[in-house]
Design an enzyme around this catalytic site. Sequence first.
Site, PDB file in Angstrom:
ATOM      1  N   SER A 115     135.889 -25.567  -7.186  1.00 15.48           N
ATOM      2  CA  SER A 115     136.008 -25.692  -8.647  1.00 15.48           C
ATOM      3  C   SER A 115     135.074 -26.798  -9.140  1.00 15.48           C
ATOM      4  O   SER A 115     133.957 -26.540  -9.548  1.00 15.48           O
ATOM      5  CB  SER A 115     137.471 -25.965  -9.003  1.00 15.48           C
ATOM      6  OG  SER A 115     137.605 -26.140 -10.378  1.00 15.48           O
ATOM      7  N   LYS A 122     143.460 -34.662   2.838  1.00 19.48           N
ATOM      8  CA  LYS A 122     142.928 -34.984   1.512  1.00 19.48           C
ATOM      9  C   LYS A 122     144.041 -35.475   0.592  1.00 19.48           C
ATOM     10  O   LYS A 122     145.130 -34.928   0.589  1.00 19.48           O
ATOM     11  CB  LYS A 122     142.275 -33.736   0.913  1.00 19.48           C
ATOM     12  CG  LYS A 122     141.828 -33.885  -0.522  1.00 19.48           C
ATOM     13  CD  LYS A 122     141.103 -32.636  -1.017  1.00 19.48           C
ATOM     14  CE  LYS A 122     142.035 -31.669  -1.707  1.00 19.48           C
ATOM     15  NZ  LYS A 122     141.356 -30.488  -2.246  1.00 19.48           N
ATOM     16  N   GLN A 170     149.057 -24.882 -10.159  1.00 25.39           N
ATOM     17  CA  GLN A 170     150.113 -25.638 -10.840  1.00 25.39           C
ATOM     18  C   GLN A 170     151.428 -24.876 -10.610  1.00 25.39           C
ATOM     19  O   GLN A 170     151.951 -24.198 -11.484  1.00 25.39           O
ATOM     20  CB  GLN A 170     149.785 -25.766 -12.331  1.00 25.39           C
ATOM     21  CG  GLN A 170     150.735 -26.646 -13.122  1.00 25.39           C
ATOM     22  CD  GLN A 170     150.540 -28.144 -12.890  1.00 25.39           C
ATOM     23  OE1 GLN A 170     149.493 -28.577 -12.443  1.00 25.39           O
ATOM     24  NE2 GLN A 170     151.559 -28.946 -13.184  1.00 25.39           N
ATOM     25  N   ARG A 176     144.409 -35.941  -3.495  1.00 21.33           N
ATOM     26  CA  ARG A 176     143.722 -35.787  -4.778  1.00 21.33           C
ATOM     27  C   ARG A 176     144.233 -36.834  -5.749  1.00 21.33           C
ATOM     28  O   ARG A 176     145.416 -36.906  -6.024  1.00 21.33           O
ATOM     29  CB  ARG A 176     143.928 -34.372  -5.339  1.00 21.33           C
ATOM     30  CG  ARG A 176     143.104 -34.103  -6.589  1.00 21.33           C
ATOM     31  CD  ARG A 176     143.175 -32.670  -7.041  1.00 21.33           C
ATOM     32  NE  ARG A 176     142.230 -31.803  -6.361  1.00 21.33           N
ATOM     33  CZ  ARG A 176     140.929 -31.727  -6.656  1.00 21.33           C
ATOM     34  NH1 ARG A 176     140.406 -32.489  -7.589  1.00 21.33           N
ATOM     35  NH2 ARG A 176     140.142 -30.894  -5.993  1.00 21.33           N
ATOM     36  N   ASP A 190     136.170 -14.535 -36.975  1.00 22.37           N
ATOM     37  CA  ASP A 190     137.110 -15.664 -36.863  1.00 22.37           C
ATOM     38  C   ASP A 190     137.555 -15.910 -35.417  1.00 22.37           C
ATOM     39  O   ASP A 190     138.399 -16.765 -35.156  1.00 22.37           O
ATOM     40  CB  ASP A 190     138.344 -15.425 -37.754  1.00 22.37           C
ATOM     41  CG  ASP A 190     139.120 -14.182 -37.342  1.00 22.37           C
ATOM     42  OD1 ASP A 190     138.713 -13.515 -36.349  1.00 22.37           O
ATOM     43  OD2 ASP A 190     140.133 -13.864 -37.989  1.00 22.37           O
ATOM     44  N   GLY A 191     137.001 -15.138 -34.466  1.00 23.60           N
ATOM     45  CA  GLY A 191     137.320 -15.384 -33.056  1.00 23.60           C
ATOM     46  C   GLY A 191     138.416 -14.502 -32.498  1.00 23.60           C
ATOM     47  O   GLY A 191     138.638 -14.466 -31.296  1.00 23.60           O
TER      48      GLY A 191
HETATM   49  C1  R5P Z   1     143.054 -27.136  -3.382  1.00 22.88           C
HETATM   50  O1  R5P Z   1     144.170 -27.242  -3.042  1.00 22.88           O
HETATM   51  C2  R5P Z   1     142.129 -26.013  -3.070  1.00 22.88           C
HETATM   52  O2  R5P Z   1     142.381 -25.427  -1.827  1.00 22.88           O
HETATM   53  C3  R5P Z   1     140.689 -26.509  -3.124  1.00 22.88           C
HETATM   54  O3  R5P Z   1     140.487 -27.459  -2.116  1.00 22.88           O
HETATM   55  C4  R5P Z   1     140.423 -27.138  -4.460  1.00 22.88           C
HETATM   56  O4  R5P Z   1     140.811 -26.271  -5.486  1.00 22.88           O
HETATM   57  C5  R5P Z   1     138.965 -27.478  -4.602  1.00 22.88           C
HETATM   58  O5  R5P Z   1     138.806 -28.050  -5.857  1.00 22.88           O
HETATM   59  P1  R5P Z   1     137.544 -28.904  -6.230  1.00 22.88           P
HETATM   60  O6  R5P Z   1     136.330 -28.055  -5.973  1.00 22.88           O
HETATM   61  O7  R5P Z   1     137.735 -29.194  -7.710  1.00 22.88           O
HETATM   62  O8  R5P Z   1     137.561 -30.152  -5.417  1.00 22.88           O
END
Ligand code: R5P
Length: 296
Positions: free
Chosen positions: A222, A191, A95, A193, A36-37
């Site tokens: 990421s 940058k 976060q 985001r 069941d995980g």
């Molecule tokens: C952000 O503040 C980190 O220093 C990296 O720039 C960020 O986590 C990179 O994320 P991704 O590869 O999703 O652009």
Amino acid sequence: MGAILFSFPGNEAIANALSHSLSIPQGEFTLRHFPDGESYLRIESSVENKDVILVATLERPDDKLLPLLFMADTLRTLKAKRIGVVAPYLAYMRQDVAFHPGEAVSSRAFATLLSRYFDWLVTIDPHLHRIHTLSELYSIPSYVGHAAGTIAQWIRTHVTRPVIIGPDSESEQWVSQVAKDAGAPWVVLEKIRRGDHEVELSLPNLETWKTYQPVLVDDIISTATTMVETIGHLKKLGLNAPTCIGVHAVFAADAFEKLKKAGATEIITCNTITHPSNRIDIVPILKEGITNLKTL
Ligand code: R5P
């Protein structure tokens, strides 16, 4: 008496190296899932009155957290003396504030949970930005190792005439240190985001660096959107295809392939998370952290 080291699944290479260089035996345990995980865990080695080191890097943490807490809880029940976690990559560091009303400040909640179950923590380059030290989040002793020196050493031996480029002001802390240690010039972009897969970068004047080899350095790769966008700008400005270096090879979904396609000449990471791009070894830094916390 003494110490014992356990490797969470996927951490075998680092655990073996640490066990060898610290001369600490490794313990046995079984971790599996019921149909069941739910998780089943059994510790098979004696831990009574021992200092326990649990090596568990924490990318994709949601799958790992419960087994990790079960492990700590069981070790405690079996009368382990102190239980430390070595998490070369520490999750939930980004976060660190509620950007919008009602959002979970997951950094704090995650830290509270780990602090409750473990006695100490060793990690490498956690994403410290608005939070300046781990002790603002974690109530247990912690050691933060830095990969900058080792990255700089790799650059010195592998890249001719490098210029170190950071994608954003947050990266300045490690980019400036890497550059200093590598004896290379550096520059950081700005940058913004806009979303998980959308970032906008400023276009500083990079003309000066046309005869240099750009080396992009960031802590986490990421989705790789940040590096892909940066590569796009470098191309437009006529700079060489860059070498990309990340401390933590998180590489969500097809991020690694995206980054290769975007035109990185080489993608290099530290082995805080096991990945084919690992070239830079951080085990000596972890060893120093464990020793520094005087756990043994
Ligand atoms: C952000 O503040 C980190 O220093 C990296 O720039 C960020 O986590 C990179 O994320 P991704 O590869 O999703 O652009």
